[in-house]
Motif scaffolding. Structure first.
Motif, PDB file in Angstrom:
ATOM      1  N   SER A   1      28.975  43.380  34.331  1.00 10.35           N
ATOM      2  CA  SER A   1      29.952  42.276  34.125  1.00 10.35           C
ATOM      3  C   SER A   1      31.201  42.689  34.477  1.00 10.35           C
ATOM      4  O   SER A   1      31.276  44.159  34.664  1.00 10.35           O
ATOM      5  CB  SER A   1      29.972  41.692  32.780  1.00 10.35           C
ATOM      6  OG  SER A   1      31.916  41.775  32.828  1.00 10.35           O
ATOM      7  N   SER A   2      31.671  41.739  36.007  1.00 14.61           N
ATOM      8  CA  SER A   2      32.540  42.579  36.571  1.00 14.61           C
ATOM      9  C   SER A   2      33.825  42.342  35.560  1.00 14.61           C
ATOM     10  O   SER A   2      34.610  43.197  36.019  1.00 14.61           O
ATOM     11  CB  SER A   2      33.209  41.963  37.699  1.00 14.61           C
ATOM     12  OG  SER A   2      31.684  41.721  38.506  1.00 14.61           O
ATOM     13  N   ALA A   3      33.800  41.565  34.076  1.00 13.09           N
ATOM     14  CA  ALA A   3      34.753  41.247  33.654  1.00 13.09           C
ATOM     15  C   ALA A   3      34.904  42.336  32.635  1.00 13.09           C
ATOM     16  O   ALA A   3      36.023  42.911  32.489  1.00 13.09           O
ATOM     17  CB  ALA A   3      34.529  39.884  32.776  1.00 13.09           C
ATOM     18  N   LEU A   4      33.600  42.924  32.502  1.00 12.89           N
ATOM     19  CA  LEU A   4      34.066  44.136  31.580  1.00 12.89           C
ATOM     20  C   LEU A   4      34.427  45.662  32.720  1.00 12.89           C
ATOM     21  O   LEU A   4      35.176  45.664  32.021  1.00 12.89           O
ATOM     22  CB  LEU A   4      32.082  44.759  31.516  1.00 12.89           C
ATOM     23  CG  LEU A   4      31.947  45.580  30.623  1.00 12.89           C
ATOM     24  CD1 LEU A   4      32.180  45.022  28.984  1.00 12.89           C
ATOM     25  CD2 LEU A   4      30.371  46.372  30.715  1.00 12.89           C
TER      26      LEU A   4
ATOM     27  N   THR B   1      36.167  36.820  40.390  1.00 16.68           N
ATOM     28  CA  THR B   1      37.050  38.161  39.684  1.00 16.68           C
ATOM     29  C   THR B   1      38.325  38.308  40.636  1.00 16.68           C
ATOM     30  O   THR B   1      39.214  38.334  39.405  1.00 16.68           O
ATOM     31  CB  THR B   1      37.065  39.517  40.020  1.00 16.68           C
ATOM     32  OG1 THR B   1      35.692  39.862  41.147  1.00 16.68           O
ATOM     33  CG2 THR B   1      35.016  39.384  38.846  1.00 16.68           C
TER      34      THR B   1
ATOM     35  N   PRO C   1      32.278  34.280  35.505  1.00 17.41           N
ATOM     36  CA  PRO C   1      33.108  35.349  35.488  1.00 17.41           C
ATOM     37  C   PRO C   1      33.895  35.928  34.223  1.00 17.41           C
ATOM     38  O   PRO C   1      34.593  37.704  33.704  1.00 17.41           O
ATOM     39  CB  PRO C   1      33.831  36.356  36.699  1.00 17.41           C
ATOM     40  CG  PRO C   1      34.411  34.588  37.236  1.00 17.41           C
ATOM     41  CD  PRO C   1      33.605  33.888  36.985  1.00 17.41           C
ATOM     42  N   VAL C   2      34.634  34.904  33.332  1.00 16.54           N
ATOM     43  CA  VAL C   2      35.555  35.118  32.038  1.00 16.54           C
ATOM     44  C   VAL C   2      34.643  35.610  31.237  1.00 16.54           C
ATOM     45  O   VAL C   2      33.933  35.101  30.421  1.00 16.54           O
ATOM     46  CB  VAL C   2      36.036  33.349  32.842  1.00 16.54           C
ATOM     47  CG1 VAL C   2      36.491  33.571  30.861  1.00 16.54           C
ATOM     48  CG2 VAL C   2      37.314  33.341  33.516  1.00 16.54           C
ATOM     49  N   ASP C   3      35.936  36.014  30.255  1.00 15.21           N
ATOM     50  CA  ASP C   3      35.269  36.394  28.845  1.00 15.21           C
ATOM     51  C   ASP C   3      35.930  36.702  28.033  1.00 15.21           C
ATOM     52  O   ASP C   3      37.236  36.283  28.564  1.00 15.21           O
ATOM     53  CB  ASP C   3      34.465  37.821  28.865  1.00 15.21           C
ATOM     54  CG  ASP C   3      34.904  38.795  29.473  1.00 15.21           C
ATOM     55  OD1 ASP C   3      36.484  38.892  29.659  1.00 15.21           O
ATOM     56  OD2 ASP C   3      33.960  39.684  29.285  1.00 15.21           O
TER      57      ASP C   3
ATOM     58  N   PHE D   1      41.653  36.846  38.147  1.00 14.57           N
ATOM     59  CA  PHE D   1      42.360  37.170  37.537  1.00 14.57           C
ATOM     60  C   PHE D   1      43.560  37.548  36.604  1.00 14.57           C
ATOM     61  O   PHE D   1      43.977  36.885  36.270  1.00 14.57           O
ATOM     62  CB  PHE D   1      41.015  38.508  36.492  1.00 14.57           C
ATOM     63  CG  PHE D   1      39.489  38.108  36.717  1.00 14.57           C
ATOM     64  CD1 PHE D   1      38.973  37.646  35.825  1.00 14.57           C
ATOM     65  CD2 PHE D   1      39.505  39.869  35.859  1.00 14.57           C
ATOM     66  CE1 PHE D   1      37.571  37.647  36.484  1.00 14.57           C
ATOM     67  CE2 PHE D   1      37.805  39.945  36.146  1.00 14.57           C
ATOM     68  CZ  PHE D   1      37.052  38.518  35.604  1.00 14.57           C
TER      69      PHE D   1
ATOM     70  N   ASN E   1      37.362  39.862  27.488  1.00 15.32           N
ATOM     71  CA  ASN E   1      38.150  40.638  28.103  1.00 15.32           C
ATOM     72  C   ASN E   1      39.376  40.309  28.905  1.00 15.32           C
ATOM     73  O   ASN E   1      40.145  40.362  28.519  1.00 15.32           O
ATOM     74  CB  ASN E   1      36.689  41.470  28.912  1.00 15.32           C
ATOM     75  CG  ASN E   1      36.765  42.319  27.770  1.00 15.32           C
ATOM     76  OD1 ASN E   1      37.367  43.077  26.856  1.00 15.32           O
ATOM     77  ND2 ASN E   1      35.498  42.528  27.915  1.00 15.32           N
ATOM     78  N   VAL E   2      39.031  39.329  29.846  1.00 10.44           N
ATOM     79  CA  VAL E   2      39.673  38.293  30.406  1.00 10.44           C
ATOM     80  C   VAL E   2      40.439  37.428  30.130  1.00 10.44           C
ATOM     81  O   VAL E   2      41.921  37.530  30.202  1.00 10.44           O
ATOM     82  CB  VAL E   2      38.454  37.610  31.296  1.00 10.44           C
ATOM     83  CG1 VAL E   2      39.941  36.634  32.858  1.00 10.44           C
ATOM     84  CG2 VAL E   2      38.321  38.356  32.224  1.00 10.44           C
TER      85      VAL E   2
END
Lengths: 455, 211
Positions: free
Chosen positions: A386-389, B148, B178-180, B151, B182-183
């Protein structure tokens, strides 16, 4: 039948590309590195258990530009800086292949035509943002018949004028199909050009746009020579072909328009996809030949899970995509199928393509472990980190995820480590950890020779 | 007749739905009553979507039919009169990102779910979000982004709302492929979602005294 006659043109392309026939190598070490990596990529797509997991980059974009640092705006206008940033990035990160700035594009190409379909950094967007496509209705709902009747006429006199105000005068040209001889058609055509200064201006704008592309391609060629010939990095991106449904829904009708058409004029939509299919196939085959590159990339947009039902996918999306993939494979080409979004429920379809011919890119929304289960022994998979990771998590978290990917998906071959989409904001230490995990124990895949960049 | 109209909308039969709506209007049904029946049909499609029985094409086609009915039965410039009763949402795609499909679907479904939705569009500067939160006395801010690269813009927007002294008055959700978590932590938002179902759950939780 003699063996030579059975050799497909893709087989020859693969052999030439893997040998680096198109490159001038700086030294033997660079040649050996290139050939080892290119062969590793081919063998992994072919599902051979090569003993190690290749690490490839989908597209590094801002991650690369930050090595300048270069803004997106500068990257589109100052190619020396772009070139230098990409070289620095690949000197610092030990990938097995490279993806260059192919998708950054020269600003001049768009600006000379005032191209409607993009929003550009430094013009519409901040300098540090990537240019983005505008999806709109460039083909009207009632234009299917017109397109099917004379596609080139529609493109010349409807599509291009809608994409660029500079090309609007082309709408006033007579249909080219009427041009026969000096007393029929030709006078109409040349008069339209002579009497409409806009037509001449349109040609001038096309020329200016083309010159920007020319300069850009020269840079891409030099970059390929440096990254390939000096660092021994094969270029991943070659020719491109598109799924017919994506052409209609992304480039012509827009997603909304395409959805309405699925309900209100499905047969016309299917007729157009049938028309588009052989052209896309030929475009991919000719492009591979022209570029001397055996991997044709097919970016997939509108077929992801949730974007349509299984029934709609099977009725509208997959039939022509399948025949596109089969046609490319029949030529002996390899296909990089770049799925975007979540693709879990569609993966099983790729088993309908001959095994060991496709490289299936997975974004982080797709369950890579499920993909391995579904496609093991059928197609190679890659991606998913993942790019977020990579942008926001710790090195330990990145290591833990990549280890699991390497152990589960890497088992028995048929897997390449790669991130989800654009690397953009990823932390360098996280990217390096991802590369390290794929390349070294305990993921295990053994004994990767660690080349010294720039040697 | 109202049931037939609802069936036609749920069945995504545009021509039939428009014919029925036209007939109801001719028979003296008030435009706003026709809109209300249509909204109920859209809610049914939304429920089917939330249950995994319908997909984005159904939502978009349903929305197109709704739009066509509104245009057909309402006088030019008239409001559909559907006021959000569950809360007020300010939604937009953050600065530097022009993707709109996900944002549009979340806005559409929040609207039919009973929220007053103010859609600021795409590539929305921080100050526009702040101004809209103030102007509409928003309960929820929904920030969308597909890239991304979004963010940082999401974080700036959350920070901007805080700097304006409005952070304690709104809940902020971020959404996009792309959001999770962590973000979410990075941006300082209150919740995140990768699809429209998450957005609806978050909104319901926040406006009904939930998390």
């Amino acid at each position: 039948m003699p063996h030579a006659a059975e050799e497909k043109h893709g087989d020859r392309l693969i052999a030439d590309w893997a040998s680096g026939a198109h490159l001038q190598f700086a030294n033997d070490a660079a040649r050996e590195r290139y050939q080892a990596r290119a062969q590793l990529i081919v063998d992994t797509i072919r599902l051979q258990d090569t003993g190690r997991i290749p690490v490839i980059p989908a597209a590094t974009q801002k991650f690369a530009l930050d090595y300048g640092p270069v803004t997106f705006r500068e990257a589109m206008t100052e190619f020396d800086k772009t070139f230098a940033a990409y070289v620095r990035q690949y000197e610092d990160t030990d990938f097995d292949a490279y993806a260059g700035p192919e998708f950054i594009f020269p600003a001049g190409m768009f600006e000379a035509l005032a191209w409607n379909r993009v929003r550009l950094p430094g013009v519409h967007l901040p300098d540090d943002k990537s240019f983005q496509f505008v999806e709109a209705e460039y083909m009207k709902a009632d234009e299917y018949d017109e397109y099917l009747d004379d596609p080139s006429d529609w493109v010349l006199r409807k599509y291009l004028p809608r994409l660029s105000p500079m090309l609007e005068p082309l709408a006033q040209l007579p249909p080219l199909r009427n041009t026969l001889v000096f007393h029929q058609g030709l006078p109409d055509l040349v008069l339209a050009a002579a009497e409409n200064p806009g037509v001449v201006e349109a040609m001038t704008a096309l020329k200016a746009s083309g010159e920007a592309v020319q300069e850009w391609y020269e840079y891409l060629g030099r970059l390929d020579q440096d990254l390939g010939g000096r660092l021994g990095l094969p270029r991943l991106l070659g020719a491109i072909a598109a799924a017919p449904f994506d052409i209609i829904s992304t480039y012509y009708r827009g997603w909304r328009g395409a959805i309405v058409d699925m309900y209100t004029q499905p047969e016309k939509m299917k007729a157009l996809m049938e028309r588009l299919l052989p052209w896309q196939l030929q475009y991919g085959i000719d492009g591979a030949k022209a570029l001397g590159h055996p991997i044709v990339t097919v970016y997939l947009y509108k077929g992801a899970d949730g974007l349509m039902s299984d029934e709609q996918y099977e009725e509208f999306y997959w039939p022509t995509l399948k025949r596109l993939l089969l046609g490319l494979v029949e030529e002996g080409l390899l296909v990089w199928v770049f799925t975007q979004g979540k693709y879990d429920s569609r993966l099983h379809h790729f088993k309908e393509i001959p095994p060991g011919t496709c490289l299936i890119h997975l974004e982080s929304g797709t369950d890579a472990f499920l993909a391995k289960e579904v496609l093991a022994g059928s197609q190679c998979i890659e991606g998913n980190v993942s790019s977020a990771l990579l942008a926001a998590a710790s090195v330990d978290e990145v290591e833990a995820y990549c280890l699991r990917l390497a152990e589960v998906c890497g088992k028995g071959g048929g897997f390449m480590m790669d991130f989800s989409a654009f690397l953009d904001e990823a932390k360098r230490e996280n990217v390096k950890k991802m590369i390290e995990v794929a390349s070294s124990p305990p993921a295990g895949r053994l004994m990767r020779e660690r080349p010294c960049n720039g040697a | 007749m109202p049931q037939e109209l609802k069936d036609a909308i749920v069945g995504l039969r545009m021509d039939e739905a428009l014919t029925l709506a036209g007939r109801m209007l001719a028979d003296g049904t008030k435009p706003l009553a026709i809109i209300a029946e249509s909204s109920e049909a859209m809610q049914a499609i939304g429920r089917r979507y939330a249950d995994g029985e319908a997909f984005i094409p159904e939502l978009i086609m349903g929305g197109e039919i709704m739009r066509a009915i509104s245009e057909a039965v309402l006088p030019d410039g008239a409001s559909s009169g559907t006021e959000g009763s569950r809360g007020t949402v300010v939604i937009g795609t953050v600065r530097g990102d022009i993707h709109d499909i996900g944002k549009d679907i979340v806005a559409l479904l929040l609207g039919i779910d009973g929220y007053a939705v103010h859609d600021l569009g795409t590539d929305v500067p921080v100050e526009d979000f702040v101004a809209a939160v103030r102007e509409h006395d928003a309960d929820i801010v929904a920030l969308s982004g597909l890239l991304t690269l979004a963010f940082d813009a999401m974080k700036s927007t959350v920070d901007g709302i805080a700097a304006a002294g409005l952070r304690s008055t709104v809940k902020i959700m971020i959404g996009g492929a792309p959001v999770d978590e962590n973000v979410r932590a990075y941006t300082g938002a209150d919740g995140w979602g990768s699809d429209v179902g998450h957005a609806l759950e978050l909104a319901a939780g926040w406006t009904e005294g939930g998390a």
